[in-house]
Design a protein around this motif. Structure first.
Motif, PDB file in Angstrom:
ATOM      1  N   TYR A 138       0.819  -1.212   0.000  1.00 19.53           N
ATOM      2  CA  TYR A 138       0.000   0.000   0.000  1.00 19.53           C
ATOM      3  C   TYR A 138       0.853   1.261   0.000  1.00 19.53           C
ATOM      4  O   TYR A 138       0.513   2.253  -0.658  1.00 19.53           O
TER       5      TYR A 138
ATOM      6  N   ALA B  86      -3.352  -4.321  -3.363  1.00 20.64           N
ATOM      7  CA  ALA B  86      -2.998  -2.947  -3.005  1.00 20.64           C
ATOM      8  C   ALA B  86      -3.018  -2.042  -4.222  1.00 20.64           C
ATOM      9  O   ALA B  86      -3.532  -0.915  -4.167  1.00 20.64           O
TER      10      ALA B  86
ATOM     11  N   ALA C 225      -5.517   1.164  -4.668  1.00 21.63           N
ATOM     12  CA  ALA C 225      -4.957   2.515  -4.719  1.00 21.63           C
ATOM     13  C   ALA C 225      -5.054   3.137  -6.103  1.00 21.63           C
ATOM     14  O   ALA C 225      -5.067   4.369  -6.227  1.00 21.63           O
TER      15      ALA C 225
END
Length: 405
Positions: A138, A371, A375
């Motif tokens: 992340y 992730a 994102a």
């Protein structure tokens, strides 16, 4: 007209026009001599262009020369799926030296070490890996998200694997950069040694032996073989193998994985909607584009490979990249299809020498993709960019230019 391999013959005019009657020999006519036909050069992994695109050579080998000696490369090439898989499982074919990893161990020593390492890799290490990998993924993904354009290889794929293994071992997070540098300097899952590795691990081993925790390094330090704990040298060899597995090969596998999904937007959308499909998508990518398409083995005793007897000491190149695209094993083998029911990937080896870290690598890919998709919801290729895999022994895209949204 004489072919290019024929010896030129001088032609002299006769007393009259035309050719002599068939069967008659003119006194001045010299016998036609044909030079021996030049032999085509034997196929080689080191031939020009193979590192850029090995698949025409793989096809030729599978169809005409399934087991052949590559004199330039110095190995016997095995290219068909069934033969490659059989070679990878042969006890007489081992990883070439030097090395002190599990792959290099034999007999009871190998079985004992594998039996104690495997549970830790499947169970206790997974929780540490999940937390460490997700957190790192992340952080990396959010850095990419604020860019107008980014290279996922340099900014994501090359960093995540080392950080994941460091987390599983319970080593300090800041050491991921050091491990990453070692991997670029030659530390691999087969070598298991780096000039600085022993000194780096020594204080960590001492602490784990005195105060074991739940991480994988504690599992190894507390393990026993025949009632005796593993030596520091054995633990260091195993740890080096795992740390090396977080290097180039895993980074290239992750890069190929992302490239395959970005090349197939519909499948990427399915994975985004149904994350449970990620393991299948990962396995299919390993089949189609393995990061280590050529796996070397050495015969410790005489052995038959695809029915051909080879002497002790012979080097065998198991062409995993060719096996994964064998049409005798896979329908439409060049196509990327996450719904393939039996991908049969050999990217992590097979048999007793199958990669111990396969589960960790798979989890790294899964958490990393999750992730990225969280994102970067609009992740797509940068305009005009196309991935270009390259490499012979280690293969994958070296650049992945993307737009976050």
């Amino acid at each position: 007209m004489a072919g290019p391999d024929a010896t030129p013959v001088a032609v002299r005019p006769g007393p009259g026009a035309g050719e002599p009657p068939t069967g008659l020999r003119v006194p001045w006519e010299e016998p036609r001599r044909t030079a021996p036909r030049r032999r085509l050069p034997a196929p080689s992994l080191l031939s020009p262009g193979v590192a850029r695109d090995p698949y025409p050579l793989y096809r030729l080998l599978r169809e005409e020369l399934p087991v052949v000696r590559d004199e330039v490369f110095g190995a016997w090439l095995v290219s068909r799926y069934a033969d490659v898989r059989a070679a990878l499982t042969r006890p007489r074919l081992v990883a070439p030296p030097p090395g002190r990893t599990l792959t290099h161990m034999e007999g009871a020593t190998h079985r004992a070490h594998r039996a104690l390492v495997e549970p830790g890799l499947r169970d206790r290490a997974v929780a540490a890996l999940a937390a460490g990998t997700s957190r790192t993924a992340y952080v990396l993904a959010r850095r990419v998200a604020v860019r107008h354009e980014a290279d996922l290889v340099a900014e994501f794929c090359q960093w995540l694997p080392a950080a994941a293994v460091v987390a599983a071992l319970g080593l300090p997070r800041e050491d991921a950069a050091r491990v990453h540098a070692w991997c670029r300097d030659g530390l691999t899952h087969l070598g298991g040694r780096h000039r600085d590795l022993d000194a780096f691990l020594r204080p960590h081993l001492a602490r784990r032996r005195a105060h074991p925790g739940e991480d994988l390094l504690s599992v190894l330090c507390a393990a026993e073989v025949d009632g005796r704990p593993l030596s520091d040298e054995s633990v260091t060899g195993l740890v080096g193998s795992l740390l090396g597995g977080g290097g180039e090969a895993t980074a290239l596998a992750l890069a190929a994985f992302l490239a395959n999904l970005l090349d197939h937007p519909r499948q990427l959308a399915l994975v985004r909607e149904r994350p449970e499909l990620i393991p299948a998508a990962w396995t299919e990518s390993l089949r189609r584009d393995p990061p280590t398409p050529v796996v070397l083995r050495r015969a410790v005793r005489p052995v038959a490979v695809a029915g051909l007897p080879l002497p002790a000491g012979a080097t065998v190149a198991c062409l995993v990249g060719s096996a994964g695209r064998d049409p005798a094993r896979f329908a439409d083998p060049d196509r990327y299809d996450l719904f393939r029911t039996d991908p049969g990937s050999l990217a992590h080896g097979a048999g007793r020498h199958a990669c111990l870290g396969a589960e960790l690598v798979s989890r790294t890919a899964e958490y990393g993709l999750r992730a990225l998709l969280d994102a970067l919801p609009g992740l797509h290729w940068a305009p005009g960019f196309r991935p270009a895999p390259q490499g012979l022994l280690a293969r994958g895209p070296r650049t992945l230019l993307v737009r976050p949204g």
